[in-house]
Design a protein around this motif. Sequence first.
Motif, PDB file in Angstrom:
ATOM      1  N   PHE A  73      76.883  70.274 -37.749  1.00  0.00           N
ATOM      2  CA  PHE A  73      75.407  70.391 -37.683  1.00  0.00           C
ATOM      3  C   PHE A  73      74.805  70.069 -36.407  1.00  0.00           C
ATOM      4  O   PHE A  73      73.802  70.711 -36.270  1.00  0.00           O
ATOM      5  N   ARG A  74      75.296  69.289 -35.512  1.00  0.00           N
ATOM      6  CA  ARG A  74      74.736  69.173 -34.088  1.00  0.00           C
ATOM      7  C   ARG A  74      74.555  70.691 -33.410  1.00  0.00           C
ATOM      8  O   ARG A  74      73.519  70.894 -32.650  1.00  0.00           O
ATOM      9  N   GLN A  75      75.629  71.234 -33.634  1.00  0.00           N
ATOM     10  CA  GLN A  75      75.826  72.528 -32.808  1.00  0.00           C
ATOM     11  C   GLN A  75      75.002  73.617 -33.142  1.00  0.00           C
ATOM     12  O   GLN A  75      74.249  74.238 -32.615  1.00  0.00           O
ATOM     13  N   GLU A  76      74.701  73.347 -34.535  1.00  0.00           N
ATOM     14  CA  GLU A  76      73.889  74.382 -35.325  1.00  0.00           C
ATOM     15  C   GLU A  76      72.365  74.306 -34.854  1.00  0.00           C
ATOM     16  O   GLU A  76      71.375  75.067 -34.489  1.00  0.00           O
ATOM     17  N   LEU A  77      72.136  72.894 -34.903  1.00  0.00           N
ATOM     18  CA  LEU A  77      70.622  72.762 -34.538  1.00  0.00           C
ATOM     19  C   LEU A  77      70.391  73.229 -33.047  1.00  0.00           C
ATOM     20  O   LEU A  77      69.167  73.610 -32.666  1.00  0.00           O
ATOM     21  N   LEU A  78      71.362  72.975 -32.138  1.00  0.00           N
ATOM     22  CA  LEU A  78      71.209  73.339 -30.690  1.00  0.00           C
ATOM     23  C   LEU A  78      71.052  74.706 -30.605  1.00  0.00           C
ATOM     24  O   LEU A  78      70.361  75.067 -29.699  1.00  0.00           O
ATOM     25  N   ARG A  79      71.773  75.398 -31.536  1.00  0.00           N
ATOM     26  CA  ARG A  79      71.731  76.928 -31.497  1.00  0.00           C
ATOM     27  C   ARG A  79      70.449  77.350 -31.812  1.00  0.00           C
ATOM     28  O   ARG A  79      69.657  78.253 -31.256  1.00  0.00           O
ATOM     29  N   LEU A  80      69.873  76.865 -33.137  1.00  0.00           N
ATOM     30  CA  LEU A  80      68.456  77.305 -33.511  1.00  0.00           C
ATOM     31  C   LEU A  80      67.271  76.978 -32.665  1.00  0.00           C
ATOM     32  O   LEU A  80      66.441  77.269 -32.510  1.00  0.00           O
ATOM     33  N   THR A  81      67.642  75.727 -31.827  1.00  0.00           N
ATOM     34  CA  THR A  81      66.429  75.377 -31.132  1.00  0.00           C
ATOM     35  C   THR A  81      66.462  75.812 -29.596  1.00  0.00           C
ATOM     36  O   THR A  81      65.827  75.286 -28.547  1.00  0.00           O
ATOM     37  N   GLN A  82      67.454  76.637 -29.264  1.00  0.00           N
ATOM     38  CA  GLN A  82      67.472  77.217 -27.845  1.00  0.00           C
ATOM     39  C   GLN A  82      66.101  77.632 -27.596  1.00  0.00           C
ATOM     40  O   GLN A  82      65.239  78.549 -28.311  1.00  0.00           O
ATOM     41  N   GLY A  83      65.399  77.339 -26.470  1.00  0.00           N
ATOM     42  CA  GLY A  83      64.244  77.850 -25.680  1.00  0.00           C
ATOM     43  C   GLY A  83      63.241  77.050 -26.541  1.00  0.00           C
ATOM     44  O   GLY A  83      61.987  77.527 -26.122  1.00  0.00           O
ATOM     45  N   ALA A  84      63.405  76.262 -27.428  1.00  0.00           N
ATOM     46  CA  ALA A  84      62.171  75.432 -28.018  1.00  0.00           C
ATOM     47  C   ALA A  84      61.590  74.566 -27.025  1.00  0.00           C
ATOM     48  O   ALA A  84      62.295  74.085 -26.021  1.00  0.00           O
ATOM     49  N   PRO A  85      60.414  73.998 -27.200  1.00  0.00           N
ATOM     50  CA  PRO A  85      59.737  73.228 -26.227  1.00  0.00           C
ATOM     51  C   PRO A  85      60.471  71.872 -26.270  1.00  0.00           C
ATOM     52  O   PRO A  85      61.218  71.449 -27.346  1.00  0.00           O
ATOM     53  N   ARG A  86      60.572  71.301 -24.926  1.00  0.00           N
ATOM     54  CA  ARG A  86      61.269  69.987 -24.749  1.00  0.00           C
ATOM     55  C   ARG A  86      60.584  69.098 -25.497  1.00  0.00           C
ATOM     56  O   ARG A  86      59.304  68.882 -25.671  1.00  0.00           O
TER      57      ARG A  86
END
Length: 214
Positions: free
Chosen positions: A158-171
């Motif tokens: 779950f955590r890795q998928e969220l990190l993948r989906l939010t690459q480049g998202a605002p901090r």
Amino acid sequence: MLEEMAAFFNRRVEQYEAHQLTCIEDAAVFYPFTARCLPLAQGARVLDLGCGTGLELNEYFALNPSAHVTGIDLAHDMLAVLREKFPPERVTLIEGSYFTVPLGEACFDAAVSVESLHHFPAQEKAALYAKVRRALKKGGYLIVTDYFARSQQEEDAFRQELLRLTQGAPRGACYHFDTPLTVQNETQALHSAGFSSVTLLGHWGATHTLRAEG
């Protein structure tokens, strides 16, 4: 497509309660169960983290009509529904993130969170739990009823998928995406925040109720 957290819940407010009660295994059982875990003393003060429309509060105020609940939620429209249910002498509602809203010191007899915290990682939870612990009176406790990962492998996926989906998202952006911890890791986060005792009170499928105190 990921949606910002508050927007996700605001868009679904009309269907929210029906969804929670019919699409989550045994929700009709664990909401009342959670309410029965909260203090019954006259004038009890309770903090509700991610209160939504207050599904467990429907049950709690029937058990303790003298209680006062401070509810925190990101979604304006969810709070509007809750505000219509109960008069201001019963609820104080705060629109915002429970990670940043000040909670005070030794203010509450208990705190509760139902189906909200599974969106956040262990480090953020530990910091929040430490803040909650400071906000509890002596002898106060925290009840967490939430969805948990069934294994470390599932939690990591779950955590890795969220990190993948939010690459480049605002901090600092907050999106609706489930990243539940295992019960063991949730317990560790509570202990690291200073709670000395964490007890499993019940479980229904992937949903568990924990009580943290001390």
